[in-house]
Design a protein around this motif. Structure first.
Motif, short mmCIF file in Angstrom:
data_model
loop_
_atom_site.label_atom_id
_atom_site.label_comp_id
_atom_site.label_asym_id
_atom_site.label_seq_id
_atom_site.Cartn_x
_atom_site.Cartn_y
_atom_site.Cartn_z
N ILE A 251 26.54 37.88 39.54
CA ILE A 251 27.52 38.78 38.93
C ILE A 251 28.03 39.71 40.03
O ILE A 251 27.31 40.61 40.47
CB ILE A 251 26.89 39.62 37.78
CG1 ILE A 251 26.14 38.73 36.79
CG2 ILE A 251 27.95 40.48 37.11
CD1 ILE A 251 26.99 37.70 36.08
N PRO A 252 29.26 39.49 40.51
CA PRO A 252 29.76 40.28 41.65
C PRO A 252 30.05 41.73 41.30
O PRO A 252 30.54 42.04 40.22
CB PRO A 252 31.04 39.55 42.04
CG PRO A 252 31.50 38.87 40.81
CD PRO A 252 30.26 38.52 40.04
N GLN A 253 29.74 42.59 42.26
CA GLN A 253 30.10 44.00 42.16
C GLN A 253 31.34 44.29 43.00
O GLN A 253 31.95 45.34 42.87
CB GLN A 253 28.94 44.88 42.66
CG GLN A 253 27.71 44.80 41.79
CD GLN A 253 26.56 45.52 42.44
OE1 GLN A 253 25.96 45.01 43.39
NE2 GLN A 253 26.25 46.70 41.95
N LEU A 254 31.68 43.34 43.87
CA LEU A 254 32.83 43.49 44.76
C LEU A 254 33.36 42.10 45.10
O LEU A 254 32.59 41.18 45.35
CB LEU A 254 32.43 44.21 46.05
CG LEU A 254 33.49 44.30 47.15
CD1 LEU A 254 34.69 45.13 46.71
CD2 LEU A 254 32.89 44.88 48.43
N VAL A 255 34.69 41.98 45.10
CA VAL A 255 35.35 40.75 45.54
C VAL A 255 36.00 41.04 46.88
O VAL A 255 36.73 42.02 47.03
CB VAL A 255 36.43 40.30 44.52
CG1 VAL A 255 37.22 39.11 45.05
CG2 VAL A 255 35.80 39.98 43.18
N GLY B 142 47.18 48.05 44.71
CA GLY B 142 46.16 49.07 44.56
C GLY B 142 44.82 48.74 45.19
O GLY B 142 43.87 49.51 45.06
N TYR B 143 44.72 47.62 45.88
CA TYR B 143 43.47 47.24 46.53
C TYR B 143 43.56 47.53 48.02
O TYR B 143 44.63 47.37 48.62
CB TYR B 143 43.18 45.75 46.33
CG TYR B 143 42.96 45.38 44.89
CD1 TYR B 143 41.77 45.69 44.26
CD2 TYR B 143 43.95 44.73 44.17
CE1 TYR B 143 41.56 45.36 42.92
CE2 TYR B 143 43.75 44.39 42.84
CZ TYR B 143 42.56 44.71 42.22
OH TYR B 143 42.36 44.39 40.90
N PRO B 144 42.44 47.89 48.65
CA PRO B 144 42.46 48.05 50.11
C PRO B 144 42.83 46.72 50.77
O PRO B 144 42.42 45.66 50.28
CB PRO B 144 41.02 48.44 50.45
CG PRO B 144 40.41 48.91 49.18
CD PRO B 144 41.13 48.20 48.07
N ALA C 1 35.49 50.07 54.72
CA ALA C 1 36.28 49.80 53.50
C ALA C 1 35.38 49.73 52.27
O ALA C 1 35.71 50.26 51.21
CB ALA C 1 37.08 48.52 53.66
N ILE C 2 34.22 49.09 52.42
CA ILE C 2 33.28 48.99 51.30
C ILE C 2 32.75 50.37 50.93
O ILE C 2 32.72 50.73 49.74
CB ILE C 2 32.13 48.01 51.64
CG1 ILE C 2 32.67 46.58 51.71
CG2 ILE C 2 31.01 48.12 50.60
CD1 ILE C 2 31.69 45.58 52.29
N ALA C 3 32.36 51.14 51.91
CA ALA C 3 31.83 52.49 51.64
C ALA C 3 32.88 53.38 50.96
O ALA C 3 32.54 54.17 50.08
CB ALA C 3 31.34 53.12 52.94
N PRO D 145 23.07 48.42 48.60
CA PRO D 145 23.34 46.98 48.62
C PRO D 145 24.18 46.55 47.41
O PRO D 145 23.95 47.00 46.29
CB PRO D 145 21.94 46.36 48.55
CG PRO D 145 21.03 47.42 49.05
CD PRO D 145 21.65 48.72 48.63
N LEU D 146 25.13 45.68 47.67
CA LEU D 146 26.02 45.16 46.62
C LEU D 146 25.96 43.64 46.57
O LEU D 146 25.61 42.99 47.55
CB LEU D 146 27.47 45.57 46.91
CG LEU D 146 27.81 47.04 46.92
CD1 LEU D 146 29.24 47.25 47.41
CD2 LEU D 146 27.63 47.65 45.54
N ARG D 147 26.36 43.10 45.42
CA ARG D 147 26.57 41.65 45.28
C ARG D 147 28.05 41.41 45.55
O ARG D 147 28.91 41.79 44.76
CB ARG D 147 26.16 41.18 43.89
CG ARG D 147 24.66 41.17 43.67
CD ARG D 147 24.28 40.70 42.28
NE ARG D 147 25.01 41.36 41.20
CZ ARG D 147 24.70 42.55 40.68
NH1 ARG D 147 23.67 43.22 41.13
NH2 ARG D 147 25.42 43.06 39.71
N ILE D 148 28.33 40.79 46.69
CA ILE D 148 29.71 40.61 47.14
C ILE D 148 30.10 39.13 47.06
O ILE D 148 29.42 38.28 47.61
CB ILE D 148 29.90 41.13 48.58
CG1 ILE D 148 29.55 42.62 48.64
CG2 ILE D 148 31.32 40.86 49.07
CD1 ILE D 148 29.57 43.21 50.04
N LEU D 149 31.20 38.88 46.37
CA LEU D 149 31.77 37.54 46.28
C LEU D 149 32.85 37.43 47.35
O LEU D 149 33.85 38.15 47.32
CB LEU D 149 32.36 37.34 44.88
CG LEU D 149 32.84 35.97 44.50
CD1 LEU D 149 31.80 34.90 44.78
CD2 LEU D 149 33.20 35.96 43.02
#
Length: 139
Positions: free
Chosen positions: A64-68, A116-118, A132-134, A18-22
């Motif tokens: 606090i996001p781990q992924l945007v 450089g971002y997906p 994409a997240i994985a 699980p991630l904190r996604i913004l």
């Protein structure tokens, strides 16, 4: 006799922690549907529809996001690059990001991929977003 499993077991990407996604998109229908997909996958999701909402989330420090996960075009002539820069600046470190776009202009796609971002193209499916997240391999 124990079966060796389906063929798909060999190509399945490991389950994502699980991630904190913004999630940033100015269209509530998109944030609603993507939020449902992400929450169903076990992620904690915070949504912003514009820069002001994003800044408020960042200033409070409660998320606090781990992924945007950002739309490329936002109100006020903002782009995903502006959003990512704002998050990185506030966090004091680069935060992994995925960009979503409905833009099919070859020039814009080239610019996005050069960042450089997906890049995912709208409408984004459940499989596309979770894959994409994985693939980012965020611990």
């Amino acid at each position: 006799m124990e079966e060796s499993g389906d063929y798909t077991d060999n190509i399945t990407i490991k389950e994502q922690a699980p991630l904190r996604i913004l999630l940033i998109d100015d269209e509530p229908q998109i944030t609603d549907s993507l939020s449902m997909i992400l929450v169903a996958a076990g992620h904690d999701v915070e949504v912003a529809h514009n820069m002001q909402q994003l800044q408020q989330i960042l200033i409070t420090g409660r998320f606090i996001p781990q992924l945007v996960l950002s739309d490329d075009r936002l109100p006020g002539n903002l782009t995903s690059g502006d959003i990512i820069e704002e998050v990185n600046s506030h966090q004091g470190r680069p935060v992994p990001a995925i960009i979503m776009t409905g833009n099919t202009s070859p020039e814009r796609i080239q610019i996005l991929k050069a960042g450089g971002y997906p890049v995912l193209f709208k409408p984004v499916s459940n499989t596309e977003i979770t894959t994409a997240i994985a693939q980012l391999n965020i611990p």
